[in-house]
Design a protein around this motif. Structure first.
Motif, PDB file in Angstrom:
ATOM      1  N   THR A 164      -0.383  -4.616   6.898  1.00  7.07           N
ATOM      2  CA  THR A 164      -1.825  -4.787   6.696  1.00  7.07           C
ATOM      3  C   THR A 164      -2.201  -4.954   5.222  1.00  7.07           C
ATOM      4  O   THR A 164      -3.088  -5.724   4.901  1.00  7.07           O
ATOM      5  CB  THR A 164      -2.629  -3.591   7.264  1.00  7.07           C
ATOM      6  OG1 THR A 164      -2.178  -2.390   6.617  1.00  7.07           O
ATOM      7  CG2 THR A 164      -2.463  -3.465   8.761  1.00  7.07           C
ATOM      8  N   HIS A 165      -1.538  -4.224   4.334  1.00  6.78           N
ATOM      9  CA  HIS A 165      -1.814  -4.356   2.898  1.00  6.78           C
ATOM     10  C   HIS A 165      -0.728  -3.668   2.087  1.00  6.78           C
ATOM     11  O   HIS A 165       0.164  -3.034   2.645  1.00  6.78           O
ATOM     12  CB  HIS A 165      -3.216  -3.846   2.550  1.00  6.78           C
ATOM     13  CG  HIS A 165      -3.476  -2.382   2.788  1.00  6.78           C
ATOM     14  ND1 HIS A 165      -3.272  -1.763   4.004  1.00  6.78           N
ATOM     15  CD2 HIS A 165      -3.920  -1.408   1.952  1.00  6.78           C
ATOM     16  CE1 HIS A 165      -3.609  -0.490   3.911  1.00  6.78           C
ATOM     17  NE2 HIS A 165      -3.983  -0.233   2.676  1.00  6.78           N
ATOM     18  N   GLY A 166      -0.832  -3.827   0.772  1.00  8.59           N
ATOM     19  CA  GLY A 166       0.283  -3.447  -0.102  1.00  8.59           C
ATOM     20  C   GLY A 166       0.291  -2.012  -0.592  1.00  8.59           C
ATOM     21  O   GLY A 166       0.960  -1.730  -1.582  1.00  8.59           O
ATOM     22  N   HIS A 167      -0.411  -1.105   0.054  1.00  7.32           N
ATOM     23  CA  HIS A 167      -0.357   0.296  -0.371  1.00  7.32           C
ATOM     24  C   HIS A 167       0.930   0.934   0.158  1.00  7.32           C
ATOM     25  O   HIS A 167       1.391   0.601   1.254  1.00  7.32           O
ATOM     26  CB  HIS A 167      -1.586   1.062   0.120  1.00  7.32           C
ATOM     27  CG  HIS A 167      -2.838   0.631  -0.572  1.00  7.32           C
ATOM     28  ND1 HIS A 167      -4.109   0.971  -0.166  1.00  7.32           N
ATOM     29  CD2 HIS A 167      -3.007  -0.154  -1.677  1.00  7.32           C
ATOM     30  CE1 HIS A 167      -4.997   0.434  -0.975  1.00  7.32           C
ATOM     31  NE2 HIS A 167      -4.362  -0.256  -1.892  1.00  7.32           N
ATOM     32  N   GLY A 168       1.454   1.879  -0.621  1.00  9.52           N
ATOM     33  CA  GLY A 168       2.768   2.462  -0.331  1.00  9.52           C
ATOM     34  C   GLY A 168       2.898   3.094   1.043  1.00  9.52           C
ATOM     35  O   GLY A 168       3.998   3.207   1.574  1.00  9.52           O
ATOM     36  N   ASP A 169       1.778   3.515   1.640  1.00 10.27           N
ATOM     37  CA  ASP A 169       1.855   4.122   2.970  1.00 10.27           C
ATOM     38  C   ASP A 169       1.788   3.066   4.073  1.00 10.27           C
ATOM     39  O   ASP A 169       1.848   3.388   5.256  1.00 10.27           O
ATOM     40  CB  ASP A 169       0.748   5.176   3.161  1.00 10.27           C
ATOM     41  CG  ASP A 169      -0.641   4.647   2.847  1.00 10.27           C
ATOM     42  OD1 ASP A 169      -0.790   3.877   1.879  1.00 10.27           O
ATOM     43  OD2 ASP A 169      -1.589   5.006   3.568  1.00 10.27           O
ATOM     44  N   HIS A 170       1.680   1.782   3.679  1.00 10.06           N
ATOM     45  CA  HIS A 170       1.618   0.701   4.677  1.00 10.06           C
ATOM     46  C   HIS A 170       2.768  -0.289   4.507  1.00 10.06           C
ATOM     47  O   HIS A 170       3.138  -0.985   5.448  1.00 10.06           O
ATOM     48  CB  HIS A 170       0.267  -0.017   4.600  1.00 10.06           C
ATOM     49  CG  HIS A 170      -0.878   0.908   4.890  1.00 10.06           C
ATOM     50  ND1 HIS A 170      -1.452   1.009   6.128  1.00 10.06           N
ATOM     51  CD2 HIS A 170      -1.500   1.828   4.101  1.00 10.06           C
ATOM     52  CE1 HIS A 170      -2.403   1.939   6.101  1.00 10.06           C
ATOM     53  NE2 HIS A 170      -2.451   2.458   4.880  1.00 10.06           N
ATOM     54  N   ILE A 171       3.288  -0.377   3.290  1.00 10.83           N
ATOM     55  CA  ILE A 171       4.480  -1.217   3.067  1.00 10.83           C
ATOM     56  C   ILE A 171       5.546  -0.279   2.502  1.00 10.83           C
ATOM     57  O   ILE A 171       5.657  -0.079   1.303  1.00 10.83           O
ATOM     58  CB  ILE A 171       4.168  -2.445   2.175  1.00 10.83           C
ATOM     59  CG1 ILE A 171       5.389  -3.339   2.029  1.00 10.83           C
ATOM     60  CG2 ILE A 171       3.605  -2.068   0.812  1.00 10.83           C
ATOM     61  CD1 ILE A 171       5.078  -4.742   1.542  1.00 10.83           C
ATOM     62  N   GLY A 235     -12.994  -3.605   1.638  1.00 12.72           N
ATOM     63  CA  GLY A 235     -12.883  -2.286   1.010  1.00 12.72           C
ATOM     64  C   GLY A 235     -11.533  -1.997   0.401  1.00 12.72           C
ATOM     65  O   GLY A 235     -10.629  -2.829   0.435  1.00 12.72           O
ATOM     66  N   GLU A 236     -11.422  -0.806  -0.210  1.00 10.44           N
ATOM     67  CA  GLU A 236     -10.187  -0.346  -0.875  1.00 10.44           C
ATOM     68  C   GLU A 236      -9.741  -1.324  -1.965  1.00 10.44           C
ATOM     69  O   GLU A 236      -8.550  -1.422  -2.244  1.00 10.44           O
ATOM     70  CB  GLU A 236      -9.046  -0.171   0.126  1.00 10.44           C
ATOM     71  CG  GLU A 236      -9.027   1.183   0.796  1.00 10.44           C
ATOM     72  CD  GLU A 236      -7.641   1.547   1.299  1.00 10.44           C
ATOM     73  OE1 GLU A 236      -6.868   0.649   1.623  1.00 10.44           O
ATOM     74  OE2 GLU A 236      -7.353   2.750   1.371  1.00 10.44           O
ATOM     75  N   HIS A 237     -10.675  -2.047  -2.555  1.00 14.32           N
ATOM     76  CA  HIS A 237     -10.270  -3.087  -3.502  1.00 14.32           C
ATOM     77  C   HIS A 237     -10.814  -2.847  -4.903  1.00 14.32           C
ATOM     78  O   HIS A 237     -10.631  -3.694  -5.777  1.00 14.32           O
ATOM     79  CB  HIS A 237     -10.709  -4.458  -2.988  1.00 14.32           C
ATOM     80  CG  HIS A 237     -12.187  -4.572  -2.762  1.00 14.32           C
ATOM     81  ND1 HIS A 237     -12.871  -3.704  -1.958  1.00 14.32           N
ATOM     82  CD2 HIS A 237     -13.098  -5.432  -3.245  1.00 14.32           C
ATOM     83  CE1 HIS A 237     -14.154  -4.051  -1.955  1.00 14.32           C
ATOM     84  NE2 HIS A 237     -14.316  -5.079  -2.726  1.00 14.32           N
ATOM     85  N   SER A 261      -6.472  -0.518  10.193  1.00 17.13           N
ATOM     86  CA  SER A 261      -5.947   0.055   8.957  1.00 17.13           C
ATOM     87  C   SER A 261      -7.040   0.760   8.141  1.00 17.13           C
ATOM     88  O   SER A 261      -7.897   1.429   8.704  1.00 17.13           O
ATOM     89  CB  SER A 261      -5.259  -1.054   8.161  1.00 17.13           C
ATOM     90  OG  SER A 261      -4.562  -0.554   7.066  1.00 17.13           O
ATOM     91  N   ASP A 262      -7.018   0.574   6.811  1.00 16.75           N
ATOM     92  CA  ASP A 262      -7.951   1.283   5.922  1.00 16.75           C
ATOM     93  C   ASP A 262      -9.217   0.476   5.665  1.00 16.75           C
ATOM     94  O   ASP A 262      -9.882   0.669   4.643  1.00 16.75           O
ATOM     95  CB  ASP A 262      -7.265   1.558   4.570  1.00 16.75           C
ATOM     96  CG  ASP A 262      -6.086   2.504   4.702  1.00 16.75           C
ATOM     97  OD1 ASP A 262      -6.042   3.263   5.677  1.00 16.75           O
ATOM     98  OD2 ASP A 262      -5.208   2.489   3.819  1.00 16.75           O
ATOM     99  N   THR A 263      -9.549  -0.439   6.546  1.00 20.86           N
ATOM    100  CA  THR A 263     -10.708  -1.294   6.276  1.00 20.86           C
ATOM    101  C   THR A 263     -12.000  -0.473   6.219  1.00 20.86           C
ATOM    102  O   THR A 263     -12.116   0.593   6.817  1.00 20.86           O
ATOM    103  CB  THR A 263     -10.841  -2.410   7.339  1.00 20.86           C
ATOM    104  OG1 THR A 263     -11.750  -3.396   6.861  1.00 20.86           O
ATOM    105  CG2 THR A 263     -11.346  -1.884   8.669  1.00 20.86           C
TER     106      THR A 263
END
Ligand SMILES: [Fe+2]
Ligand SMILES: [Fe+2]
Length: 392
Positions: A164-171, A235-237, A261-263
């Motif tokens: 879903t995105h490049g944060h460490g808990d998702h990749i 969000g989260e951006h 995800s974290d949207t």
């Protein structure tokens, strides 16, 4: 535009030039006997008893061969040679192996769709024809009071991994490297090629994933009996032009699961326009990262001068809170809501670096959100450790 200069960033060159140093990559093998581990981003690691250090680039095929040995036996001497295990590390290396045959996970044979929650943001969505794994972060087996799905519960083949995105808990590279041998295609969000918007496709290709495709908003992948549709992730951006984020709608066998995800539902009208594309929704998985990290944690190093504290706080990487999440439920009308990706599982402490209590803002917001859904007759819960859902 507006007579302001901008950058053109040739990101692929980053992986060809002197800035991409594979010598910075290495792997440590150790026995998983506890959920407590040192924080993932504290490096360098110093050698500890029983660990094996492998100074190998992540793309090294020996790492895939090692992971494959979870399911398929191979001669110990061969893998030892392939990985270049040094003489002094042999005994520690041999301790990771067994002569016992593994118990094979049975493939889901249907009917309908099965969703398994592996903890945090990781979902395995299966029909009899297709296997999709979202944001893989897989735990491992050891005697514990807290049952969970592990590598042993994954099917022999995973057709699609969705990031879903490049944060460490998702990749999670630790997990991804251990799945590389059994993954068909990795799907990542399309990035804008901006300096604050790194391409996950380039990153994953550089570490040895041969089939990585990026998906843009409203693009889809056709599957036997359904499709994967990419939807906007807001969000989260930190108020930067970060596009490499995607929410995935997985439709199979007439069932529909949204891994949101974290949207953060910053603009409900976006989802109003998308309502028809989404259609009937059997399950909505959504996080409640209401207090994201300060901007400097993710992007501070890209600024030419230190961020003023006021900016750092005002531009936090916030995901949804109750007020932002509620319109998403109203607009999409899911049958079930799961407030996932909350960093609750102890085996992810080394990545999350946080510990919520019953009065943490994220949990209070989550409680309100779950109550709101239940008042509307929607099944709602905050999954912990493991959950299985059979749709149809
Ligand atoms: Fe995130
Ligand atoms: Fe997250």
């Amino acid at each position: 535009m507006q007579h302001r200069p901008s950058f053109r960033f040739f990101e692929p060159l980053l992986y060809r030039g002197r800035f991409y140093k594979e010598s910075c990559q290495s792997v440590v093998l150790s026995r998983g006997g506890s959920d407590v581990r040192p924080f993932a981003y504290s490096t360098p690691r110093l050698a500890e008893e029983g660990q094996v250090f492998l100074p190998l680039p992540f793309r090294h095929e020996g790492l895939s061969a090692l992971a494959r040995m979870r399911e398929h036996a191979a001669p110990l001497g061969e893998i030892q040679e392939r990985l270049g295990v040094e003489a002094g590390q042999e005994a520690a290396f041999h301790a990771f192996f067994t002569e016992q045959a593994p118990v094979r996970a049975e493939r889901f044979a249907g009917p309908g769709v099965r969703v398994r929650y592996f903890g945090h943001a990781c979902l395995l969505i299966e029909s009899r024809d297709v296997t999709v794994l979202v944001d893989p972060s897989i735990s491992y087996e050891y005697p514990t009071e807290l049952p969970r799905f592990t590598f042993a519960d994954l099917p022999e083949r995973i057709d699609y991994v969705l990031i879903t995105h490049g944060h460490g808990d998702h990749i999670n590279l630790e997990t991804l490297l251990q799945l590389r041998h059994k993954v068909g295609t990795v799907v990542v969000p399309h990035s804008s090629s901006g300096m604050a918007d790194l391409s996950l496709k380039l990153l994953l290709r550089a570490i040895g994933f041969p089939r990585v495709m990026d998906l843009d908003e409203l693009e889809s992948i056709e599957l036997p009996g359904g499709r994967i549709l990419g939807l906007p992730f807001l969000g989260e951006h930190a108020d930067l032009d970060v596009r490499a984020k995607l929410v995935y709608l997985v439709q199979l066998e007439g069932r529909s699961v949204l891994a949101a995800s974290d949207t953060n539902c910053l603009e409900p009208r976006v989802y109003e326009y998308l309502r028809e594309d989404v259609g009937a929704l059997d399950a909505l998985f959504l996080s409640m990262e209401s207090e994201g990290a300060p901007m400097s944690w993710g992007y501070g190093h890209m600024f030419t001068s230190p961020l003023p504290r006021k900016m750092d706080q005002a531009r936090r990487l916030n995901g949804a809170n109750f007020a932002r999440a509620a319109p998403l439920v109203d607009l999409l009308g899911p049958k079930r809501v799961y407030n996932y990706s909350m960093g609750l599982e102890p085996w992810l402490g080394h990545v999350m670096g946080l510990a919520y209590t019953a009065t943490s803002p994220q949990i209070l917001e989550s409680d309100k959100f779950i109550a709101y859904c239940r008042e509307r007759g929607i099944h709602a819960e905050r999954p912990f450790a493991r959950l299985e859902l059979n749709l149809g």
